[in-house]
Design a protein around this motif. Structure first.
Motif, short mmCIF file in Angstrom:
data_model
loop_
_atom_site.label_atom_id
_atom_site.label_comp_id
_atom_site.label_asym_id
_atom_site.label_seq_id
_atom_site.Cartn_x
_atom_site.Cartn_y
_atom_site.Cartn_z
N THR A 172 44.82 95.51 42.81
CA THR A 172 44.09 94.39 42.28
C THR A 172 42.98 94.24 41.08
O THR A 172 43.14 93.49 40.96
CB THR A 172 43.02 94.36 43.60
N ASN A 173 44.00 95.20 40.02
CA ASN A 173 43.48 95.54 39.17
C ASN A 173 41.87 95.32 38.81
O ASN A 173 41.14 94.70 38.26
CB ASN A 173 43.58 94.01 38.19
N ALA A 175 39.16 94.68 40.60
CA ALA A 175 38.75 92.93 41.51
C ALA A 175 38.12 93.15 42.54
O ALA A 175 37.09 92.26 43.27
CB ALA A 175 40.07 92.12 41.40
N TRP A 176 38.34 93.98 43.35
CA TRP A 176 38.38 94.41 45.02
C TRP A 176 37.87 96.48 45.50
O TRP A 176 38.51 97.21 45.27
CB TRP A 176 39.11 94.01 46.04
N PHE A 198 33.66 92.40 44.89
CA PHE A 198 34.57 91.71 45.09
C PHE A 198 34.25 90.71 43.29
O PHE A 198 33.25 90.61 43.29
CB PHE A 198 34.95 90.32 45.94
N GLU A 199 35.04 90.92 42.31
CA GLU A 199 34.52 90.84 41.10
C GLU A 199 35.29 89.68 41.22
O GLU A 199 35.92 88.61 42.06
CB GLU A 199 35.68 91.17 39.92
N GLY A 202 37.75 87.68 42.81
CA GLY A 202 39.00 88.67 43.65
C GLY A 202 38.77 88.15 44.93
O GLY A 202 38.36 87.18 45.47
N SER A 203 39.83 88.12 45.60
CA SER A 203 40.20 87.88 46.93
C SER A 203 40.94 88.57 48.18
O SER A 203 41.28 89.76 47.41
CB SER A 203 41.11 86.92 46.91
N TYR A 251 37.56 84.19 48.99
CA TYR A 251 37.20 83.92 47.76
C TYR A 251 35.95 84.12 47.29
O TYR A 251 35.20 83.22 47.53
CB TYR A 251 38.43 82.36 47.52
N ARG A 257 29.36 89.44 40.62
CA ARG A 257 30.01 89.66 41.54
C ARG A 257 29.61 89.35 42.99
O ARG A 257 28.66 88.87 43.63
CB ARG A 257 30.49 91.24 41.43
#
Length: 276
Positions: A172-173, A175-176, A198-199, A202-203, A251, A257
């Motif tokens: 997720t780089n 993002a989560w 979540f950034e 992010g999802s 999403y 965030r």
């Protein structure tokens, strides 16, 4: 008074000119209890407490979610209880969102500020009080602990979410991420309380469909959340309540965030008898 980064009930009452249309919904698979419905006239109180009121946002319901209750407790200065719950089989978790909380667990005193977390095993004596000059708010989860072969009752946990590095979901780089208050490898625990972040953008990129029941309270940010067949927009102070096998995805909408407190039941056989 320092503003809390964690959202809570709006309280008060809306003006008579407000429309009654809202995002509150209760279905056979999920419920959404928005912040705007958490008003003064829907609060409850408990015997043995002083200076408290609470919003009951989840409780066991036959045929829906059956394993836990979740409260948002508001304590006035000097409010609290020397005997918060007299059921020796119930375990507890607390997450402070506003003010300061004096907590005694098994004779050990602790001071919790916003972001402070406590896990209290079943059969453990505990006391709680508002130790400050301002109102204190905290989430309170209750679940009857389920013994299992080879397990003993868990130990108490006192922690701060600010001191715990989130575990990032692979691929997720960043993002989560999930802030875990219980060790996932510790099978003594039959419930987990986590803080999910979540950034923006992010999802959850698939429809999670699983046996765990969920309570999700949005602390910060906004998202579009899939609940069963529906997509629902949620924001700070909203609560989502999911029964087992309700599909879910989301999403994060940004610009900041998106964060929520998550309850789930874990690490035990599915019961083969009615639990209501």
């Amino acid at each position: 008074m320092t503003l809390s980064p964690y959202a809570g009930p709006v309280a008060g009452l809306p003006p008579q000119t407000d429309l009654t249309t809202d995002t509150a919904i209760f279905t056979e698979a999920y419920a959404v209890i928005p912040r705007s419905t958490m008003r003064d006239i829907v609060t409850s109180a408990l015997p043995g407490w002083t200076g408290m009121r609470m919003w009951i946002i989840a409780r066991p319901l036959t045929g829906f979610a059956e394993t836990f209750s979740q409260y948002i407790v508001e304590l006035a200065p000097e409010g609290g209880s020397d005997s918060p719950d007299d059921d020796p089989e119930v375990q507890h978790a607390i997450f402070v969102t506003e003010g300061s909380l004096s907590l005694d667990v098994g004779g050990q005193g602790h001071e919790l500020e916003p972001g402070g977390f406590a896990y209290i095993p079943p059969g453990t004596a505990w006391r709680v009080a508002n130790s400050g000059r301002d109102t204190t708010r905290f989430h309170w989860w209750r679940k009857r602990w389920q013994p299992a072969p080879g397990t003993t009752r868990p130990d108490p946990i006192i922690a701060r979410e600010q001191d715990i590095a989130p575990a990032m979901m692979p691929g997720t780089n960043g993002a989560w991420g999930t802030t875990r208050f219980m060790d996932p490898a510790d099978l003594r625990h039959d419930m987990h309380i986590t803080l999910v972040t979540f950034e923006p953008g992010g999802s959850i990129p698939f429809a999670e469909t699983h046996v765990m029941e969920h309570g999700l309270f949005v602390l910060e940010g906004k998202a579009v959340y899939r609940l069963n067949r529906d997509w629902v927009e949620v924001g700070p102070g909203d609560f989502m309540w999911l029964r087992a096998f309700c599909p879910q995805a989301c999403y994060a909408g940004g610009p900041g965030r998106f964060r929520y407190l998550l309850y789930k039941d874990v690490n035990r056989h599915a019961p083969l008898w009615p639990t209501g």
